[in-house]
Design a protein around this motif. Structure first.
Motif, PDB file in Angstrom:
ATOM      1  N   LEU A  94       0.822  -1.425  -0.224  1.00 39.34           N
ATOM      2  CA  LEU A  94       0.290   0.385  -0.021  1.00 39.34           C
ATOM      3  C   LEU A  94       0.853   1.149   0.187  1.00 39.34           C
ATOM      4  N   MET A  95       1.875   1.201   1.050  1.00 38.68           N
ATOM      5  CA  MET A  95       3.039   2.119   1.297  1.00 38.68           C
ATOM      6  C   MET A  95       3.316   3.349  -0.270  1.00 38.68           C
ATOM      7  N   SER A  96       3.586   1.963  -1.081  1.00 37.27           N
ATOM      8  CA  SER A  96       4.118   2.345  -2.692  1.00 37.27           C
ATOM      9  C   SER A  96       3.307   2.859  -3.730  1.00 37.27           C
ATOM     10  N   ASP A 110       4.486  11.944   3.535  1.00 39.43           N
ATOM     11  CA  ASP A 110       5.363  12.003   4.595  1.00 39.43           C
ATOM     12  C   ASP A 110       4.104  10.743   5.696  1.00 39.43           C
ATOM     13  N   THR A 111       4.661   9.211   5.233  1.00 40.44           N
ATOM     14  CA  THR A 111       3.608   8.249   5.586  1.00 40.44           C
ATOM     15  C   THR A 111       3.722   8.335   7.024  1.00 40.44           C
ATOM     16  N   HIS A 112       4.913   9.122   7.772  1.00 38.91           N
ATOM     17  CA  HIS A 112       4.491   9.160   9.521  1.00 38.91           C
ATOM     18  C   HIS A 112       3.474  10.165   9.933  1.00 38.91           C
ATOM     19  N   VAL A 153      -1.182  11.060   5.510  1.00 38.64           N
ATOM     20  CA  VAL A 153      -1.710   9.739   5.065  1.00 38.64           C
ATOM     21  C   VAL A 153      -3.809   9.615   4.756  1.00 38.64           C
ATOM     22  N   ARG A 154      -3.943  10.530   5.831  1.00 37.83           N
ATOM     23  CA  ARG A 154      -4.970  10.214   5.305  1.00 37.83           C
ATOM     24  C   ARG A 154      -5.666  11.453   4.157  1.00 37.83           C
ATOM     25  N   ARG A 155      -5.266  12.374   3.667  1.00 34.82           N
ATOM     26  CA  ARG A 155      -5.328  13.140   2.453  1.00 34.82           C
ATOM     27  C   ARG A 155      -5.173  12.420   1.379  1.00 34.82           C
ATOM     28  N   ASP A 156      -3.800  11.472   1.585  1.00 35.92           N
ATOM     29  CA  ASP A 156      -3.847  10.179   0.163  1.00 35.92           C
ATOM     30  C   ASP A 156      -5.170   9.138   0.186  1.00 35.92           C
ATOM     31  N   LEU A 157      -5.740   9.220   1.553  1.00 38.68           N
ATOM     32  CA  LEU A 157      -6.422   7.019   1.582  1.00 38.68           C
ATOM     33  C   LEU A 157      -7.835   7.216   1.873  1.00 38.68           C
ATOM     34  N   GLU A 158      -8.461   9.067   1.903  1.00 33.85           N
ATOM     35  CA  GLU A 158      -9.803   8.871   2.234  1.00 33.85           C
ATOM     36  C   GLU A 158     -10.319   9.375   0.644  1.00 33.85           C
ATOM     37  N   VAL A 193       2.137  -2.373  12.745  1.00 37.44           N
ATOM     38  CA  VAL A 193       1.668  -2.093  11.308  1.00 37.44           C
ATOM     39  C   VAL A 193       2.492  -0.754  11.143  1.00 37.44           C
ATOM     40  N   MET A 194       3.086  -0.737  10.491  1.00 33.53           N
ATOM     41  CA  MET A 194       4.276   0.429  10.407  1.00 33.53           C
ATOM     42  C   MET A 194       3.328   1.947   9.548  1.00 33.53           C
ATOM     43  N   GLY A 195       4.021   3.081  10.390  1.00 32.22           N
ATOM     44  CA  GLY A 195       4.088   4.244   9.750  1.00 32.22           C
ATOM     45  C   GLY A 195       2.886   4.520  10.711  1.00 32.22           C
ATOM     46  N   SER A 196       2.327   5.245  10.040  1.00 39.88           N
ATOM     47  CA  SER A 196       1.560   6.524  10.917  1.00 39.88           C
ATOM     48  C   SER A 196       0.114   5.655  11.586  1.00 39.88           C
ATOM     49  N   ARG A 197      -0.858   6.477  12.588  1.00 41.16           N
ATOM     50  CA  ARG A 197      -1.568   5.401  13.048  1.00 41.16           C
ATOM     51  C   ARG A 197      -2.378   6.083  12.117  1.00 41.16           C
TER      52      ARG A 197
END
Length: 725
Positions: free
Chosen positions: A510-512, A519-521, A526-531, A562-566
């Motif tokens: 997923l991170m790739s 910044d995946t931390h 992260v929310r901006r990209d996943l939502e 799990v790696m990265g941001s919560r």
């Protein structure tokens, strides 16, 4: 000879004017031929070539000789720039030949003409004369009736909104030409309607209509933000009726007289006008901000002419409406109320949410809105009684819900990718228990870590997948293959999901798939990209599984591991977790670490990974598949703790087994258990590790004599028993 209008690659003359010889070919064409390298170029017969030199091939002796004012060889960077100029000018020739009005651009702004307006090129002579003087200009196309085109300009912030709108009318969307913009947006190009006039106007935040009085930057232009490239190379289609009905006529027919700039005392301006002037929004927000700025000026009591003076520097600073400030102010003047009403009709405020009445299919009645603030923002209210409850639809019963994002986590080499492709294979055959059981469905795979040929397809074959339903997706940019990037490619991904009846999207890892600048931390990024990804999953009714690695820390909480941001686990509705079975190192566990929409008491599944030979055309090809072996009621966290402890035990067992095998070999293959344990303790091995090592080596245990003495022996070291028959 190629009779196309091939533009010469020109630079101002800096060398001997007589270097090129001119050969008359026929009435319509002339040919320039280099006297040294014999390179040629065709030009129009009426082109004025005196005063210009055409760039030579790289091997030209004249170029090497230094007679071109010491420039010597053309560097790679210079050659790239010259090639780009050639491509832009050739495109300009092609556009005018097809009947389009070409608008040269400085970066992405139309080049202005003295006295106002834009420079417009309508034939080959116009193109040659302009680009001879301005070789670095980009190329644009005027939209409207004269060129026969209109475009929907979807900037990056508006792509989720556009996806929500299109998703309600997907069956009515004809395939058309799509251009990727330098900032990551899209131009959807349509034929201009013959029976009505369409003007430029904002459709939603980040979405604008480019029609009468407008223009678009065209490929192969390269702006400071990036290249403009054709993404879907199709002819412009007729715009669907539902979308056409949303567009407005040209504003020029409704606007008042155009006022010239008038003097203004900036010290008397109210604070809310100064605040708007100080803001310089990016692509997708400038048009809306201009409207707010003009409306604020009117509310502050400024005249139309004073507003023209005031907005001029702002337009130059943001690169919007340069040279057309007076016309744009006239278009907006007097229409503040109309535009606000239209904005509220199609937008829930100015927050970039889904467009229009189709915003939420579960709401029976329109929303109620509080009065808009001076900045145009409003609160949108929906009664809970107007929201219809929906049951959860499951891709995998009780474990993975349709329309959601899920994570599949675990340490490297644990088998999570094999599990993912087993699930994918079951989806393609309609074998997964859930809503799609008995309905073979499509699967999209975006994977970078594993080879398709050597790993992924063999795994799919081993799992029995219908390969015709598995779609590998990548991105093509100017002929160069790239990888899916979210959220930039989210709208195209949604169209692909709907077109191929896709029920499952695998992102491995997923991170790739996230934007390289993310910044995946950081939770917010992260929310901006996943939502937006969650939004298309919900609209299209597909499940997204993102494979993700875990940290190398000592935590045994699966969500913390799990790696990265919560935010990864917070945004996901389900988290599946792979771990080693602490009771059997050859077995694996698949547990439910999170399940927002389903049961929390699901048993943890047990499985093994089986190697399978799947093809032998060019020699054996091995794949792997999941063999489900049962389940356990042991809590997942306890199993992870046991696996962590077990890994220490397994390490001790392996060391003890190495020592034990050597010890027995030195003693002829056998020794008493008491002596083995005594010597083992001296070597630092516990009795528990030695017993585990005995099992691991498959030692033969015998006993004899009185009192009984036990012996441990390597297999094959004992004599065969005599046959007394």
């Amino acid at each position: 000879m190629n009779r196309r209008m091939i533009p010469p690659r020109v630079t101002p003359l800096t060398a001997a004017a007589g270097h090129w010889s001119i050969t008359r070919i026929e009435a319509a064409l002339e040919q320039l031929r280099c006297q040294d390298c014999d390179s040629t170029v065709d030009v129009l017969a009426d082109t004025i070539v005196r005063g210009f030199v055409i760039t030579h091939s790289r091997g030209c002796p004249w170029l090497k000789s230094g007679r071109n004012r010491g420039r010597g060889r053309v560097s790679a960077a210079e050659q790239h720039q010259l090639d780009r100029r050639d491509a832009v000018v050739q495109a300009a020739y092609d556009y005018v030949r097809r009947g389009f009005v070409v608008v040269p651009c400085v970066d992405k702004r139309p080049r202005g003409r003295k006295g106002g307006g834009w420079v417009e090129l309508r034939d080959g002579q116009d193109v040659h004369e302009h680009y001879s003087q301005h070789p670095d200009d980009n190329v644009g196309i005027r939209t409207g009736a004269e060129s026969g085109l209109l475009a929907i300009d979807v900037d990056l912030p508006g792509q989720a909104t556009w996806g929500g709108l299109v998703g309600q009318h997907l069956a009515e969307m004809p395939p058309t030409r799509v251009v990727g913009t330098g900032s990551g947006g899209r131009h959807l190009v349509y034929r201009y309607p013959a029976d009505r006039a369409i003007g430029c106007s904002p459709l939603a935040p980040g979405i604008d209509v480019r029609a009468e009085g407008g223009m678009i930057v065209a490929p192969p232009s390269v702006s400071s933000r990036g290249p403009y490239e054709v993404l879907v190379n199709r002819p412009a289609a007729e715009m669907p009726d539902w979308l056409l009905a949303m567009l407005k006529p040209p504003r020029a027919t409704e606007s008042g007289p155009i006022a010239e700039g008038e003097p203004i005392d900036a010290s008397t301006l109210p604070g809310f006008v100064l605040e708007l002037l100080a803001e310089h929004p990016g692509d997708g927000e400038r048009h809306r901000h201009f409207f707010k700025l003009v409306a604020a000026c009117r509310r502050a009591g400024l005249s139309q002419g004073q507003t023209v003076t005031l907005v001029g520097p702002w337009c130059k600073a943001v690169g919007k409406f340069v040279g057309r400030e007076a016309q744009q102010v006239a278009d907006v003047w007097g229409k503040v109320e109309d535009e606000e009403q239209r904005a509220e009709e199609w937008l829930p405020g100015l927050t970039g949410g889904p467009v229009g009445p189709a915003q939420n299919s579960d709401v029976d009645s329109p929303v109620a809105a509080a009065p808009a603030s001076p900045e145009g923002r409003s609160l949108v209210v929906t009664k809970a009684s107007d929201v219809r409850p929906r049951r959860v639809l499951w891709l995998w019963q009780d474990r993975l819900a349709l329309g959601t994002l899920a994570l599949l986590a675990g340490r490297e080499g644990i088998g999570k990718s094999t599990v993912a492709y087993q699930l994918a294979a079951d989806v393609t055959r309609g074998m997964l228990p859930g809503e799609r059981h008995g309905q073979p469905s499509g699967v999209i795979v975006a994977a970078t870590e594993d080879s398709r040929e050597h790993t992924i397809v063999p795994r799919l074959l081993a799992a029995g997948a219908d390969l015709d339903r598995v779609l590998f997706v990548e991105v093509m940019t100017a002929g160069v293959h790239g990888e899916l990037s979210l959220p930039r490619d989210t709208p195209q991904l949604e169209l692909l999901v709907r077109e191929h009846d896709v029920a499952l999207i695998l992102l491995d890892p997923l991170m790739s798939r996230l934007d390289s600048r993310t910044d995946t931390h950081r939770d917010s990024e992260v929310r901006r990209d996943l939502e937006p990804l969650c939004a298309i999953a919900d609209r299209a009714g597909a499940t997204v599984i993102g494979l993700i690695h875990v940290n190398k820390g000592t935590s045994t909480d699966p969500l913390t591991m799990v790696m990265g941001s919560r935010a990864f686990t917070a945004v996901s509705r389900a988290v599946l977790f792979c771990a080693v079975d602490p009771d059997n190192e050859e077995s694996r566990l698949l547990g439910q670490a999170k399940n927002n929409l389903g049961r929390t008491d699901l048993p943890t599944l047990t499985f093994t990974i089986e190697a399978v030979e799947v093809a032998d055309d060019d020699g054996p090809v091995m794949g792997s598949r999941v063999v489900w072996t049962g389940s356990t009621t042991r809590p997942l966290r306890e199993a992870i703790e046991g696996a962590a402890e077990g890994s220490e035990v397994r390490s001790a067992t392996a060391e003890a087994a190495d020592w034990l095998e050597d010890h027995l070999k030195l003693n002829g293959g056998t020794d008493t258990s008491a002596n083995v344990k005594a010597e083992g303790r001296k070597a630092g091995h516990s009795d528990r590790s030695l017993r585990a090592a005995r099992v691991k080596l498959g030692l033969v245990v015998t006993s004899e004599g009185f009192p009984r003495t036990s012996y441990w022996s390597l297999p094959g070291s004992l004599p065969e028993p005599e046959d007394k028959s």
